[in-house]
Design an enzyme around this catalytic site. Structure first.
Site, mmCIF file in Angstrom:
data_model
loop_
_atom_site.group_PDB
_atom_site.id
_atom_site.type_symbol
_atom_site.label_atom_id
_atom_site.label_comp_id
_atom_site.label_asym_id
_atom_site.label_seq_id
_atom_site.Cartn_x
_atom_site.Cartn_y
_atom_site.Cartn_z
ATOM 1 N N ASP A 4 0.847 -1.197 0.000
ATOM 2 C CA ASP A 4 0.000 0.000 0.000
ATOM 3 C C ASP A 4 0.882 1.247 0.000
ATOM 4 O OD1 ASP A 4 -1.605 2.168 0.636
ATOM 5 O OD2 ASP A 4 -2.905 0.989 1.952
ATOM 6 N N TYR B 234 -11.717 14.739 -2.549
ATOM 7 C CA TYR B 234 -10.991 14.194 -3.707
ATOM 8 C C TYR B 234 -10.618 15.337 -4.657
ATOM 9 C CZ TYR B 234 -10.341 11.474 -8.066
ATOM 10 O OH TYR B 234 -9.851 10.925 -9.226
ATOM 11 N N LYS C 143 -6.808 16.465 -5.473
ATOM 12 C CA LYS C 143 -6.313 16.413 -6.850
ATOM 13 C C LYS C 143 -5.889 17.800 -7.335
ATOM 14 C CE LYS C 143 -6.563 12.018 -8.077
ATOM 15 N NZ LYS C 143 -5.358 11.238 -8.366
HETATM 16 N N1 LIG Z 1 -10.687 5.865 -13.564
HETATM 17 C C1 LIG Z 1 -11.049 7.125 -13.758
HETATM 18 O O1 LIG Z 1 -12.120 7.407 -14.332
HETATM 19 C C2 LIG Z 1 -10.178 8.257 -13.271
HETATM 20 C C3 LIG Z 1 -10.541 9.557 -13.600
HETATM 21 C C4 LIG Z 1 -9.739 10.606 -13.159
HETATM 22 C C5 LIG Z 1 -8.588 10.343 -12.431
HETATM 23 N N2 LIG Z 1 -8.287 9.052 -12.124
HETATM 24 C C6 LIG Z 1 -7.069 8.831 -11.340
HETATM 25 O O2 LIG Z 1 -6.234 7.946 -12.061
HETATM 26 C C7 LIG Z 1 -5.456 7.162 -11.160
HETATM 27 C C8 LIG Z 1 -5.614 5.682 -11.492
HETATM 28 O O3 LIG Z 1 -6.964 5.358 -11.410
HETATM 29 P P1 LIG Z 1 -7.583 4.022 -12.031
HETATM 30 O O4 LIG Z 1 -9.059 4.244 -12.072
HETATM 31 O O5 LIG Z 1 -6.853 3.614 -13.228
HETATM 32 O O6 LIG Z 1 -7.206 2.912 -10.991
HETATM 33 P P2 LIG Z 1 -7.699 2.602 -9.511
HETATM 34 O O7 LIG Z 1 -8.944 1.831 -9.548
HETATM 35 O O8 LIG Z 1 -7.670 3.855 -8.703
HETATM 36 O O9 LIG Z 1 -6.498 1.694 -9.048
HETATM 37 C C9 LIG Z 1 -6.154 0.508 -9.682
HETATM 38 C C10 LIG Z 1 -4.739 0.149 -9.358
HETATM 39 O O10 LIG Z 1 -4.248 0.864 -8.227
HETATM 40 C C11 LIG Z 1 -3.766 -0.052 -7.235
HETATM 41 N N3 LIG Z 1 -3.912 0.604 -5.941
HETATM 42 C C12 LIG Z 1 -5.019 1.180 -5.429
HETATM 43 N N4 LIG Z 1 -4.747 1.711 -4.223
HETATM 44 C C13 LIG Z 1 -3.439 1.463 -3.986
HETATM 45 C C14 LIG Z 1 -2.570 1.767 -2.904
HETATM 46 N N5 LIG Z 1 -2.993 2.429 -1.831
HETATM 47 N N6 LIG Z 1 -1.283 1.373 -2.989
HETATM 48 C C15 LIG Z 1 -0.833 0.710 -4.071
HETATM 49 N N7 LIG Z 1 -1.615 0.391 -5.116
HETATM 50 C C16 LIG Z 1 -2.904 0.763 -5.069
HETATM 51 C C17 LIG Z 1 -4.608 -1.262 -7.464
HETATM 52 O O11 LIG Z 1 -4.006 -2.410 -6.937
HETATM 53 P P3 LIG Z 1 -4.775 -3.318 -5.839
HETATM 54 O O12 LIG Z 1 -6.083 -3.687 -6.466
HETATM 55 O O13 LIG Z 1 -3.864 -4.454 -5.620
HETATM 56 O O14 LIG Z 1 -4.906 -2.448 -4.648
HETATM 57 C C18 LIG Z 1 -4.627 -1.301 -8.981
HETATM 58 O O15 LIG Z 1 -3.401 -1.748 -9.475
HETATM 59 C C19 LIG Z 1 -5.941 7.556 -9.757
HETATM 60 O O16 LIG Z 1 -5.099 8.543 -9.218
HETATM 61 C C20 LIG Z 1 -7.316 8.147 -10.016
HETATM 62 O O17 LIG Z 1 -7.705 9.072 -9.024
HETATM 63 C C21 LIG Z 1 -9.033 7.996 -12.534
#
Ligand SMILES: NC(=O)c1ccc[n+]([C@@H]2O[C@H](COP(=O)([O-])OP(=O)(O)OC[C@H]3O[C@@H](n4cnc5c(N)ncnc54)[C@H](OP(=O)(O)O)[C@@H]3O)[C@@H](O)[C@H]2O)c1
Length: 259
Positions: A66, A158, A162
């Site tokens: 984490d 959030y 951000k």
């Molecule tokens: N998806 C969207 O629509 C969106 C939009 C705007 C911004 N974002 C930003 O983009 C980034 C990535 O988002 P995402 O949606 O692709 O993925 P996510 O669902 O936030 O995360 C998926 C990945 O992150 C790992 N993870 C989550 N919490 C963790 C922690 N505390 N330590 C280490 N690994 C962790 C998960 O592994 P485990 O499952 O093993 O924990 C998985 O590999 C984030 O900063 C999010 O805020 C996303």
């Protein structure tokens, strides 16, 4: 376009799913070596093996844990130093917009959101500071959110955290410029992938979510993680050699802000 990332050492947090995993794949396709990270160890090992099957064994490394916990960040840095003599790119990707409380002013939710979305990036960048090659350049990429720029339906904490990520990137870009390390931020739109937050929301209210996307995103669809990964790889590459302190919107036109 050859991004000239061959042989580069890339560290990406939260990269066993979603945007981070797509970024790891993209960097590997371009010939880089990647250190990935995730909390769930069995899943992380599966992802590492899948990447190794596609890209070979000696370019993919994994550190599970984490990344909001200080000991994990320190262990991550130590391991990175064992496998790489320097890094060329650091992607601070961890974050979560999942509401912790229905009350937007709940203090515990604010503290947790800042830990996940902002403090982890500050600490990561600080701890990795002495793993850059001296004065030969590199790239730090942070991941922000549309919620920081437009008032959308997101937890206030959030959005604020951000916004902090964007401020951090802009201010740091000056400090790192002297070492030829560029610092930029990407703003993903709504990214849909198997097991992600949007899939969860679609399962709860398919029609409502589809309508939201149709009416608020000019390109009328979700983004794929690969579309955000392409932007991250571009910013890491020499094609972006004069870009620092910038924010790259990859949102299908959803932002109403002119920046
Ligand atoms: N998806 C969207 O629509 C969106 C939009 C705007 C911004 N974002 C930003 O983009 C980034 C990535 O988002 P995402 O949606 O692709 O993925 P996510 O669902 O936030 O995360 C998926 C990945 O992150 C790992 N993870 C989550 N919490 C963790 C922690 N505390 N330590 C280490 N690994 C962790 C998960 O592994 P485990 O499952 O093993 O924990 C998985 O590999 C984030 O900063 C999010 O805020 C996303």
């Amino acid at each position: 376009m050859d991004l000239q990332l061959k042989g580069k050492n890339v560290v990406i947090t939260a990269s066993t799913d979603g945007i981070g995993y797509a970024a790891a794949r993209k960097f590997l396709e371009e010939g880089a070596c990647v250190l990935i990270n995730g909390r769930n160890e069995p899943k992380a090992k599966e992802r590492k093996e899948a990447l190794e099957q596609n890209f070979g064994k000696n370019r993919v490394y994994l550190y599970s844990g984490d990344i909001t916990i200080d000991e994990t960040i320190l262990g991550f840095r130590k391991y990175a130093g064992e496998i790489f003599d320097h890094i060329d790119c650091l992607v601070a990707n961890v974050g979560s917009g999942k509401p912790v409380s229905q009350d937007h002013l709940n203090m515990e939710a604010w503290k947790r959101s800042f830990e996940i979305n902002l403090f982890s990036a500050v600490r990561l960048i600080q701890v990795f500071d002495n793993l850059w090659k001296d004065r030969t350049g590199g790239s730090i990429i942070t991941v922000s959110s549309l919620a920081a720029y437009n008032r959308i339906s997101a937890p206030y904490a959030y959005a604020a955290a951000k916004q902090g990520i964007s401020v951090l990137s802009k201010y740091l870009s000056d400090d790192y410029a002297v070492r030829k390390i560029r610092v930029n931020s990407v703003i993903p739109g709504n990214v849909l992938y198997n097991g992600g937050r949007w899939e969860e929301l679609l399962a709860q209210d398919e029609a409502g979510i589809r309508n939201y996307i149709e009416t608020s995103v000019p390109l009328k669809r979700f983004a794929a993680p690969e579309e955000i990964a392409n932007g991250i790889a571009f910013l890491a590459s020499d094609c972006a050699s004069f870009i620092t302190g910038a924010t790259l919107l990859i949102d299908g036109g959803q932002s109403r802000t002119i920046i």
